[in-house]
Structures are given as C-alpha cells and as structure tokens.
Design a protein around this motif. Sequence first.
Motif, PDB file in Angstrom:
ATOM      1  N   THR A 287     -52.146 -28.683  -6.553  1.00 50.04           N
ATOM      2  CA  THR A 287     -53.126 -29.425  -5.773  1.00 50.04           C
ATOM      3  C   THR A 287     -54.027 -28.505  -4.970  1.00 50.04           C
ATOM      4  O   THR A 287     -53.685 -27.365  -4.664  1.00 50.04           O
ATOM      5  N   TYR A 288     -55.185 -29.038  -4.621  1.00 54.44           N
ATOM      6  CA  TYR A 288     -56.140 -28.368  -3.738  1.00 54.44           C
ATOM      7  C   TYR A 288     -56.650 -29.412  -2.756  1.00 54.44           C
ATOM      8  O   TYR A 288     -56.879 -30.572  -3.131  1.00 54.44           O
TER       9      TYR A 288
ATOM     10  N   SER B  82     -61.240 -29.176   5.564  1.00 54.83           N
ATOM     11  CA  SER B  82     -61.496 -30.109   6.664  1.00 54.83           C
ATOM     12  C   SER B  82     -60.575 -31.321   6.639  1.00 54.83           C
ATOM     13  O   SER B  82     -60.425 -32.001   7.655  1.00 54.83           O
ATOM     14  N   LEU B  83     -59.961 -31.600   5.507  1.00 56.17           N
ATOM     15  CA  LEU B  83     -59.093 -32.776   5.381  1.00 56.17           C
ATOM     16  C   LEU B  83     -57.664 -32.419   5.014  1.00 56.17           C
ATOM     17  O   LEU B  83     -56.813 -33.305   4.888  1.00 56.17           O
ATOM     18  N   LYS B  84     -57.384 -31.152   4.880  1.00 58.31           N
ATOM     19  CA  LYS B  84     -56.078 -30.710   4.385  1.00 58.31           C
ATOM     20  C   LYS B  84     -54.921 -31.220   5.224  1.00 58.31           C
ATOM     21  O   LYS B  84     -53.875 -31.605   4.706  1.00 58.31           O
ATOM     22  N   SER B  85     -55.111 -31.220   6.530  1.00 57.84           N
ATOM     23  CA  SER B  85     -53.996 -31.593   7.413  1.00 57.84           C
ATOM     24  C   SER B  85     -53.661 -33.084   7.335  1.00 57.84           C
ATOM     25  O   SER B  85     -52.574 -33.499   7.756  1.00 57.84           O
ATOM     26  N   ARG B  86     -54.589 -33.894   6.785  1.00 53.92           N
ATOM     27  CA  ARG B  86     -54.367 -35.348   6.781  1.00 53.92           C
ATOM     28  C   ARG B  86     -54.241 -35.926   5.378  1.00 53.92           C
ATOM     29  O   ARG B  86     -53.995 -37.131   5.244  1.00 53.92           O
ATOM     30  N   SER B  87     -54.423 -35.137   4.353  1.00 53.44           N
ATOM     31  CA  SER B  87     -54.491 -35.701   3.007  1.00 53.44           C
ATOM     32  C   SER B  87     -53.351 -35.211   2.109  1.00 53.44           C
ATOM     33  O   SER B  87     -52.812 -34.128   2.293  1.00 53.44           O
ATOM     34  N   SER B  88     -53.047 -36.058   1.149  1.00 58.43           N
ATOM     35  CA  SER B  88     -52.019 -35.740   0.170  1.00 58.43           C
ATOM     36  C   SER B  88     -52.395 -36.417  -1.146  1.00 58.43           C
ATOM     37  O   SER B  88     -52.732 -37.607  -1.161  1.00 58.43           O
ATOM     38  N   ILE B  89     -52.348 -35.643  -2.221  1.00 62.55           N
ATOM     39  CA  ILE B  89     -52.642 -36.176  -3.550  1.00 62.55           C
ATOM     40  C   ILE B  89     -51.414 -35.968  -4.418  1.00 62.55           C
ATOM     41  O   ILE B  89     -50.838 -34.879  -4.460  1.00 62.55           O
ATOM     42  N   SER B  90     -51.021 -37.032  -5.100  1.00 63.25           N
ATOM     43  CA  SER B  90     -49.856 -36.955  -5.977  1.00 63.25           C
ATOM     44  C   SER B  90     -50.165 -37.672  -7.285  1.00 63.25           C
ATOM     45  O   SER B  90     -51.230 -38.268  -7.445  1.00 63.25           O
ATOM     46  N   ARG B  91     -49.236 -37.612  -8.209  1.00 61.14           N
ATOM     47  CA  ARG B  91     -49.451 -38.252  -9.498  1.00 61.14           C
ATOM     48  C   ARG B  91     -48.156 -38.860 -10.004  1.00 61.14           C
ATOM     49  O   ARG B  91     -47.058 -38.457  -9.607  1.00 61.14           O
ATOM     50  N   ASP B  92     -48.306 -39.826 -10.888  1.00 60.06           N
ATOM     51  CA  ASP B  92     -47.173 -40.439 -11.577  1.00 60.06           C
ATOM     52  C   ASP B  92     -47.494 -40.342 -13.064  1.00 60.06           C
ATOM     53  O   ASP B  92     -48.326 -41.092 -13.580  1.00 60.06           O
ATOM     54  N   THR B  93     -46.859 -39.414 -13.730  1.00 59.37           N
ATOM     55  CA  THR B  93     -47.173 -39.206 -15.142  1.00 59.37           C
ATOM     56  C   THR B  93     -46.664 -40.351 -16.018  1.00 59.37           C
ATOM     57  O   THR B  93     -47.192 -40.558 -17.112  1.00 59.37           O
ATOM     58  N   SER B  94     -45.691 -41.112 -15.528  1.00 61.85           N
ATOM     59  CA  SER B  94     -45.172 -42.221 -16.334  1.00 61.85           C
ATOM     60  C   SER B  94     -46.163 -43.384 -16.387  1.00 61.85           C
ATOM     61  O   SER B  94     -46.192 -44.134 -17.366  1.00 61.85           O
ATOM     62  N   THR B  95     -46.961 -43.525 -15.337  1.00 65.03           N
ATOM     63  CA  THR B  95     -47.954 -44.598 -15.306  1.00 65.03           C
ATOM     64  C   THR B  95     -49.379 -44.073 -15.446  1.00 65.03           C
ATOM     65  O   THR B  95     -50.329 -44.858 -15.486  1.00 65.03           O
ATOM     66  N   ASN B  96     -49.510 -42.750 -15.524  1.00 63.39           N
ATOM     67  CA  ASN B  96     -50.823 -42.116 -15.664  1.00 63.39           C
ATOM     68  C   ASN B  96     -51.757 -42.474 -14.506  1.00 63.39           C
ATOM     69  O   ASN B  96     -52.902 -42.889 -14.709  1.00 63.39           O
ATOM     70  N   GLN B  97     -51.218 -42.303 -13.300  1.00 63.29           N
ATOM     71  CA  GLN B  97     -51.983 -42.634 -12.110  1.00 63.29           C
ATOM     72  C   GLN B  97     -51.985 -41.468 -11.136  1.00 63.29           C
ATOM     73  O   GLN B  97     -51.044 -40.673 -11.073  1.00 63.29           O
ATOM     74  N   VAL B  98     -53.051 -41.401 -10.362  1.00 66.36           N
ATOM     75  CA  VAL B  98     -53.186 -40.396  -9.302  1.00 66.36           C
ATOM     76  C   VAL B  98     -53.362 -41.153  -7.987  1.00 66.36           C
ATOM     77  O   VAL B  98     -54.087 -42.149  -7.932  1.00 66.36           O
ATOM     78  N   THR B  99     -52.707 -40.665  -6.958  1.00 66.66           N
ATOM     79  CA  THR B  99     -52.712 -41.364  -5.669  1.00 66.66           C
ATOM     80  C   THR B  99     -53.228 -40.460  -4.561  1.00 66.66           C
ATOM     81  O   THR B  99     -52.939 -39.255  -4.550  1.00 66.66           O
TER      82      THR B  99
END
Length: 118
Positions: A59-60, A64-81
């Motif tokens: 992840t990257y 300016s938003l690093k301290s408050r943001s989180s990106i993850s994924r679910d490969t079984s459902t092919n979704q990014v959150t």
Amino acid sequence: HVQLHESGPGLVKPSQTLSLTCAVSGASITTNNSDWNWIRQSPGKAPERIGSIWYTGRTYYSPSLKSRSSISRDTSTNQVTLHLNSVTPEDTAVYYCVSILGDGVEYWGKGTLVTVSS
C-alpha cells in the motif's frame, strides 16, 4: 472491460470513520502490475490521491492523509476498501475508485458523494 463500483454511506458524522468499498469486475485485483487507487475531489478543488494498493498487497498513502487512512482488499470478493477515520467537513468529497492495469490504461468508477455533517 473493467468496471468499478464505489459504495458506502452518503453521510458521515464528524469524528466518525468513513468506509467505502470498491467492487471490481472485469479484472482481478491481483492482476500482475495492477494498482487500485482511491482519489477524491472536494467542491472547487483539484482531485486528491488518497492512496493505493498494488496487486501484491503493498500500500501507499498520501502523506497528508496517511495518519487517518487505511486501504485493504478482499481477494475472495475482488473488492478494495477505504477507511478514513476522524473525518471532518473538509473530507466532504466525491470519492473515486481508479484502477491502472499493466498496460497503463486507467479505469474510473462513477464516484460516490460523501458528506461529513452533523
């Protein structure tokens, strides 16, 4: 044909966490050399990159938003959150899911408006 569909609450109260999901069809989020991005655009402002998750899971985040943001994924459902915590009215924006595949072609979702208000 890659299609991206953002979903989540249209209204979030200040100090709460904004959570959005990007449902992907037409390509796997583990496709080699692909990256999956969250970008937002507030009224009257230029688009702002929030962060990315690569096909490897790396992840990257924008500084300016690093301290408050989180990106993850679910490969079984092919979704990014996307999770963005401690939101303020300044986080009101249209949030877009954007993919860039190995050939450099970009695909954009239609975007979803999130309003931060009490």
